[in-house]
Design an enzyme around this catalytic site. Structure first.
Site, PDB file in Angstrom:
ATOM      1  N   SER A 147       0.844  -1.190   0.000  1.00 41.82           N
ATOM      2  CA  SER A 147       0.000   0.000   0.000  1.00 41.82           C
ATOM      3  C   SER A 147       0.884   1.248   0.000  1.00 41.82           C
ATOM      4  O   SER A 147       1.793   1.359  -0.822  1.00 41.82           O
ATOM      5  CB  SER A 147      -0.957  -0.037   1.197  1.00 41.82           C
ATOM      6  OG  SER A 147      -1.975   0.905   1.064  1.00 41.82           O
ATOM      7  N   ARG A 215     -12.185   6.316   9.175  1.00 43.00           N
ATOM      8  CA  ARG A 215     -11.662   4.953   9.068  1.00 43.00           C
ATOM      9  C   ARG A 215     -12.663   4.040   8.364  1.00 43.00           C
ATOM     10  O   ARG A 215     -12.281   3.171   7.577  1.00 43.00           O
ATOM     11  CB  ARG A 215     -11.342   4.416  10.462  1.00 43.00           C
ATOM     12  CG  ARG A 215     -10.766   3.003  10.457  1.00 43.00           C
ATOM     13  CD  ARG A 215      -9.495   2.917   9.658  1.00 43.00           C
ATOM     14  NE  ARG A 215      -8.845   1.625   9.816  1.00 43.00           N
ATOM     15  CZ  ARG A 215      -7.728   1.274   9.196  1.00 43.00           C
ATOM     16  NH1 ARG A 215      -7.132   2.133   8.385  1.00 43.00           N
ATOM     17  NH2 ARG A 215      -7.188   0.083   9.386  1.00 43.00           N
ATOM     18  N   ASP A 324      -8.381  -5.669  -6.152  1.00 40.58           N
ATOM     19  CA  ASP A 324      -7.999  -4.421  -5.488  1.00 40.58           C
ATOM     20  C   ASP A 324      -8.402  -3.229  -6.355  1.00 40.58           C
ATOM     21  O   ASP A 324      -7.929  -3.073  -7.474  1.00 40.58           O
ATOM     22  CB  ASP A 324      -6.485  -4.429  -5.263  1.00 40.58           C
ATOM     23  CG  ASP A 324      -5.986  -3.253  -4.447  1.00 40.58           C
ATOM     24  OD1 ASP A 324      -6.791  -2.371  -4.096  1.00 40.58           O
ATOM     25  OD2 ASP A 324      -4.768  -3.210  -4.168  1.00 40.58           O
ATOM     26  N   HIS A 357      -7.990  -4.950  -1.575  1.00 38.34           N
ATOM     27  CA  HIS A 357      -6.691  -4.403  -1.204  1.00 38.34           C
ATOM     28  C   HIS A 357      -6.095  -5.097   0.019  1.00 38.34           C
ATOM     29  O   HIS A 357      -4.889  -5.345   0.083  1.00 38.34           O
ATOM     30  CB  HIS A 357      -6.846  -2.904  -0.938  1.00 38.34           C
ATOM     31  CG  HIS A 357      -5.576  -2.190  -0.636  1.00 38.34           C
ATOM     32  ND1 HIS A 357      -4.545  -2.089  -1.546  1.00 38.34           N
ATOM     33  CD2 HIS A 357      -5.152  -1.528   0.477  1.00 38.34           C
ATOM     34  CE1 HIS A 357      -3.561  -1.392  -1.014  1.00 38.34           C
ATOM     35  NE2 HIS A 357      -3.896  -1.050   0.208  1.00 38.34           N
ATOM     36  N   ASP A 358      -6.944  -5.420   0.979  1.00 38.65           N
ATOM     37  CA  ASP A 358      -6.462  -6.022   2.228  1.00 38.65           C
ATOM     38  C   ASP A 358      -5.876  -7.416   2.048  1.00 38.65           C
ATOM     39  O   ASP A 358      -5.317  -7.970   2.999  1.00 38.65           O
ATOM     40  CB  ASP A 358      -7.594  -6.087   3.254  1.00 38.65           C
ATOM     41  CG  ASP A 358      -7.572  -4.911   4.217  1.00 38.65           C
ATOM     42  OD1 ASP A 358      -6.658  -4.082   4.113  1.00 38.65           O
ATOM     43  OD2 ASP A 358      -8.474  -4.826   5.071  1.00 38.65           O
TER      44      ASP A 358
END
Length: 392
Positions: A147, A215, A324, A357-358
């Site tokens: 990232s 968040r 992603d 993405h994670d």
């Protein structure tokens, strides 16, 4: 030299006065770092953490704060600390030991708050370079990061190419695209609109509601449509919203006419993630680090990304995640082309995952093998790393 082990050292180093790229200076910069293994002269690997990560790469997992790559780094793992000497440093502006907005300004005795200088990815690299100098490391076998940590790794190849043999940018890009810039701007406004924000000088209080909403918005970008569908669907939560300020619903929904079945599993999940996050992170730090990510541009002061990488004569492994949309496969394809135009031996490995993405954090069984093969391949005289190493 001693026999390599998986020994871990958690420490900090004062760099004294530090001038940031914005031109502002603080009287003392303390950098928190951790090392794993034993240094044998040519086996150092710098691991760069993501936005809200820390220098605690291994150990008991605590979200992205601690143990965030525990299944990738360690004895016998993809980055094997029996063989490699791993260094991880918390970046300036964070709240995990390195000096940041919540740190005490020695000149005033109060937290820096709004007075803390703007930070850049370049500042992170400069601090890491000074740390490595202090540790007696003048050459890195590899720099790896995911990232915004991947941006950190790219900046190493640009800024200190003579020090880096290999670079491994994971789930990253040379800059944020406009959609991510827009989402980041909304997250920033969520924090600064919180009544507790107080212009950034809110200590000892905290704008928890704004930080929680920021968040939650960011967390949505880390997931994919597929993973959210599999995890939550359109199901309603078993329990009603709690009192945590991040949920933003509850009584307000009832006033607006929404019934008790308006609270869904996906909302409950986001509330849970936000509640954990505000307990471990600082709103000012979140703004400073996202600002650094927003402003990063690999091609800054260059005509192109390829020109930015022109002095790097090592090798690169690019890893992207198919699901992603935070940093897309296309962005890694572009990076691959830029490395090739710069004359750099590079391989792009796109990994299939529906987790978004994670996945670079949550699916080590996908990410670990290509990293292991890349690091274990013959690096004598910077021998080219061929794509055949990464065949399925």
């Amino acid at each position: 030299m001693t026999e390599p082990t998986d020994a871990t050292v958690d420490s900090s180093l004062s760099l004294g006065p530090f001038e940031f790229e914005c031109g502002e200076e603080i009287p003392e910069l303390e950098v928190a770092y951790e090392t794993y293994g034993e240094f044998t002269g040519d086996n150092a690997i710098l691991v760069c953490h993501a936005l809200t990560g820390s220098h605690h790469v291994t150990g008991a997992a605590d979200g992205q704060g601690e143990g965030w790559w525990d299944q990738i780094v360690g004895p016998g793992k993809a980055i094997d600390t029996h063989e490699q000497f791993v260094v991880a440093a918390n970046v300036p502006g964070s709240c995990y030991g390195t000096t940041g907005p919540a740190s005490t300004n020695p000149e005033t005795g109060d937290p820096y708050g709004s007075d803390f200088p703007a930070v850049t990815v370049g500042d992170w690299v400069r601090v890491q370079r000074r740390l490595l100098d202090d540790l007696g490391i003048d050459r890195l076998r590899a720099v790896v990061g995911g990232s915004v940590g991947g941006m950190n790794a790219l900046e190493w190849a640009k800024r200190y190419p003579e020090m880096v043999e290999r670079v491994i940018p994971v789930a990253t890009g040379p800059r944020l695209d406009p959609q991510l810039l827009a989402l980041s701007a909304v997250a920033r406004r969520a924090i600064t609109s919180d009544p507790a924000w107080q212009g950034g000088d809110y200590y000892p209080d905290h704008p928890d509601s704004g930080l929680a909403l920021a968040r939650q918005l960011g967390h949505i970008t880390y997931l994919s449509k597929e993973s959210m569908g599999e995890k939550f669907g359109r199901d309603f939560a078993d329990s009603a919203p709690g009192t945590f300020p991040s949920n933003g619903r509850g009584a307000d929904d009832r006033i607006a006419g929404f019934g008790p079945d308006s609270y869904r599993d996906v909302e409950s999940y986001l509330d849970y993630q936000a509640e954990k996050f505000v307990r471990r992170f600082d709103a000012n730090s979140y703004l400073h680090l996202t600002h650094a990510m927003e402003n990063y541009d690999l091609a800054a002061n260059c005509d192109s990304d390829a020109e930015a990488l022109a002095d790097f004569d090592g090798e690169a492994l690019l890893i992207s995640i198919s699901g992603d949309w935070h940093f897309t496969v296309e962005q890694s394809n572009h990076l691959m082309e830029s490395f090739e135009r710069a004359g750099v031996e590079a391989t792009h490995r796109s990994l299939h995952s529906d987790h978004g993405h994670d996945a670079f954090l949550t699916e080590p069984e996908l990410v670990g093998p290509p990293i292991r093969r890349f690091l274990s391949s013959d690096s004598s005289d910077f021998a080219p790393v061929h794509a055949s190493l990464f065949a399925q």
